[in-house]
Enzyme design. Structure first.
Site, mmCIF file in Angstrom:
data_model
loop_
_atom_site.group_PDB
_atom_site.id
_atom_site.type_symbol
_atom_site.label_atom_id
_atom_site.label_comp_id
_atom_site.label_asym_id
_atom_site.label_seq_id
_atom_site.Cartn_x
_atom_site.Cartn_y
_atom_site.Cartn_z
ATOM 1 N N LEU A 144 0.814 -1.221 0.000
ATOM 2 C CA LEU A 144 0.000 0.000 0.000
ATOM 3 C C LEU A 144 0.846 1.270 0.000
ATOM 4 O O LEU A 144 1.954 1.296 0.520
ATOM 5 C CB LEU A 144 -0.918 -0.006 1.232
ATOM 6 C CG LEU A 144 -1.850 -1.212 1.361
ATOM 7 C CD1 LEU A 144 -2.738 -1.062 2.588
ATOM 8 C CD2 LEU A 144 -2.698 -1.408 0.105
ATOM 9 N N HIS A 145 0.285 2.318 -0.611
ATOM 10 C CA HIS A 145 0.914 3.638 -0.600
ATOM 11 C C HIS A 145 -0.192 4.673 -0.402
ATOM 12 O O HIS A 145 -1.376 4.310 -0.236
ATOM 13 C CB HIS A 145 1.696 3.870 -1.901
ATOM 14 C CG HIS A 145 0.920 3.565 -3.138
ATOM 15 N ND1 HIS A 145 -0.167 4.296 -3.540
ATOM 16 C CD2 HIS A 145 1.042 2.564 -4.047
ATOM 17 C CE1 HIS A 145 -0.661 3.793 -4.648
ATOM 18 N NE2 HIS A 145 0.043 2.720 -4.982
ATOM 19 N N HIS A 204 -3.566 4.283 -2.135
ATOM 20 C CA HIS A 204 -4.549 3.365 -1.536
ATOM 21 C C HIS A 204 -5.250 4.037 -0.338
ATOM 22 O O HIS A 204 -6.444 3.869 -0.136
ATOM 23 C CB HIS A 204 -3.859 2.091 -1.035
ATOM 24 C CG HIS A 204 -3.276 1.242 -2.117
ATOM 25 N ND1 HIS A 204 -1.925 1.145 -2.341
ATOM 26 C CD2 HIS A 204 -3.858 0.444 -3.035
ATOM 27 C CE1 HIS A 204 -1.703 0.323 -3.346
ATOM 28 N NE2 HIS A 204 -2.851 -0.110 -3.796
ATOM 29 N N GLY A 242 -9.063 3.091 -7.827
ATOM 30 C CA GLY A 242 -8.282 4.245 -8.267
ATOM 31 C C GLY A 242 -8.421 4.477 -9.768
ATOM 32 O O GLY A 242 -8.477 3.536 -10.556
ATOM 33 N N GLU A 243 -8.452 5.754 -10.148
ATOM 34 C CA GLU A 243 -8.484 6.099 -11.578
ATOM 35 C C GLU A 243 -7.145 5.821 -12.249
ATOM 36 O O GLU A 243 -7.053 5.843 -13.465
ATOM 37 C CB GLU A 243 -8.864 7.577 -11.746
ATOM 38 C CG GLU A 243 -10.301 7.853 -11.388
ATOM 39 C CD GLU A 243 -10.686 9.306 -11.634
ATOM 40 O OE1 GLU A 243 -9.797 10.132 -11.889
ATOM 41 O OE2 GLU A 243 -11.899 9.596 -11.548
ATOM 42 N N GLN A 283 -9.176 -0.627 -15.932
ATOM 43 C CA GLN A 283 -9.727 -1.550 -14.931
ATOM 44 C C GLN A 283 -11.027 -0.990 -14.352
ATOM 45 O O GLN A 283 -12.008 -1.725 -14.177
ATOM 46 C CB GLN A 283 -8.694 -1.753 -13.812
ATOM 47 C CG GLN A 283 -9.252 -2.452 -12.583
ATOM 48 C CD GLN A 283 -8.181 -2.749 -11.555
ATOM 49 O OE1 GLN A 283 -7.447 -3.708 -11.703
ATOM 50 N NE2 GLN A 283 -8.095 -1.965 -10.501
ATOM 51 N N ARG A 318 4.460 -0.507 -8.094
ATOM 52 C CA ARG A 318 5.586 -0.882 -8.962
ATOM 53 C C ARG A 318 6.736 0.121 -8.899
ATOM 54 O O ARG A 318 7.855 -0.204 -9.289
ATOM 55 C CB ARG A 318 5.132 -0.978 -10.416
ATOM 56 C CG ARG A 318 4.320 -2.202 -10.691
ATOM 57 C CD ARG A 318 3.678 -2.129 -12.051
ATOM 58 N NE ARG A 318 2.585 -3.083 -12.115
ATOM 59 C CZ ARG A 318 2.706 -4.340 -12.512
ATOM 60 N NH1 ARG A 318 3.850 -4.772 -12.928
ATOM 61 N NH2 ARG A 318 1.676 -5.149 -12.506
#
Ligand code: PAF
Length: 276
Positions: A33-34, A37, A147-148, A153, A187
């Site tokens: 997580l960052h 999130h 998340g955009e 997705q 990533r």
């Protein structure tokens, strides 16, 4: 915050909340997580009485086994962040709970899932659609937050929820960026220090192309110079860099359109998107 690993216990908790009249929000994640999130958690808390965060590194959405093996797994640290963020329940099922022996069902979304990421990562969106469907049904949440940053997705999830009549409201939350414009992503931790210096060129090139298109430069020309800028900056490949209709992801016929890109820097594949 309680950590729950099986569906029966999760459903019991959710049934209790709903019986007490509480609405339930869910933030599906793969961990690592960052701040991006956490912004989803804040949105979920603002929009629901109870919040579930899920952590499941979904093997079915990795088309590259090496990528799956390298995906960071940091549950202890993630759990501390979620607790701090005010999450009520962390649902972190082991793989056999999500995909028990004999599991034979796949959710596949046509159209919106078939190009861009869908073309470069065969099977990826089948894996995403299958696990998101399961997570929505397992949690029974009223609202789900995505998340955009993963724009395609988000459109795939919106489509499957409509198509399968899943009773949940999908909320897209804005991409969080580092000060230099790089979209936050799990990533990014895999970039070397030198690559990290180069990485913001992706957002810069896309922003430049969007501005040029708004000024009336033909999209093909604007995108070609953005592509050239990325390769000159040190990206080894630009898999796609395109303007698409923001909802169907088909050809951009008018507003609202979006630029979507995937490009490779060292061993890391970065994706991003912005409105035109
Ligand atoms: O965006 C992600 O982290 C994943 O694709 C998701 C939605 C949690 C499904 O595994």
């Amino acid at each position: 915050m309680r950590t729950v690993r099986d569906v029966k216990a999760l459903r019991g908790l959710v049934a209790g909340w709903k019986a007490a009249g509480n609405s339930v929000g869910v933030v599906p994640t793969m961990g690592a997580l960052h701040a991006g999130h956490l912004s989803l958690v804040h949105a979920a808390k603002a929009g629901s009485d109870r919040v579930i965060a899920t952590i499941f590194v979904n093997p079915r959405q990795f088309n590259n086994p090496d990528d799956l093996a390298k995906y960071p797994r940091t549950e202890e640290r993630d759990a501390a962040m979620l607790m701090e963020g005010g999450v009520d329940v962390l649902f972190a099922p082991p793989p056999e709970v999500v995909y028990p022996a004999g599991f034979a069902t796949s959710v596949s979304v046509d159209g919106v899932a078939s190009e861009l990421e869908g073309a470069f990562r065969p099977g990826h969106f089948d894996g995403v659609a299958t696990v998101v469907t399961k997570l929505l049904l397992m949690t029974g949440a009223d609202r789900a937050f995505f998340g955009e940053k993963d724009w395609q997705q988000l459109q795939v999830v919106r489509r499957l929820v409509r198509d399968l009549n899943i009773p949940v409201t999908i909320t897209g939350c804005p991409t969080l960026r580092e000060a230099d414009g790089l979209a936050m992503s799990s990533r990014n931790t895999r970039l070397t220090a030198a690559e990290r210096q180069i990485a913001p060129a992706l957002h810069r090139a896309m922003t430049g192309a969007a501005e040029a298109i708004r000024r009336g430069v033909p999209a093909g020309r604007a995108l070609a110079s953005a592509r050239a800028a990325l390769l000159a900056a040190g990206f080894s490949a630009v898999e796609y860099l395109e303007v698409r209709d923001g909802e169907s992801l088909g050809p951009a016929t008018g507003a609202p359109a979006r630029i979507l890109a995937a490009a490779v820097l060292g061993g890391v594949r970065l994706i991003d998107n912005i409105p035109v």
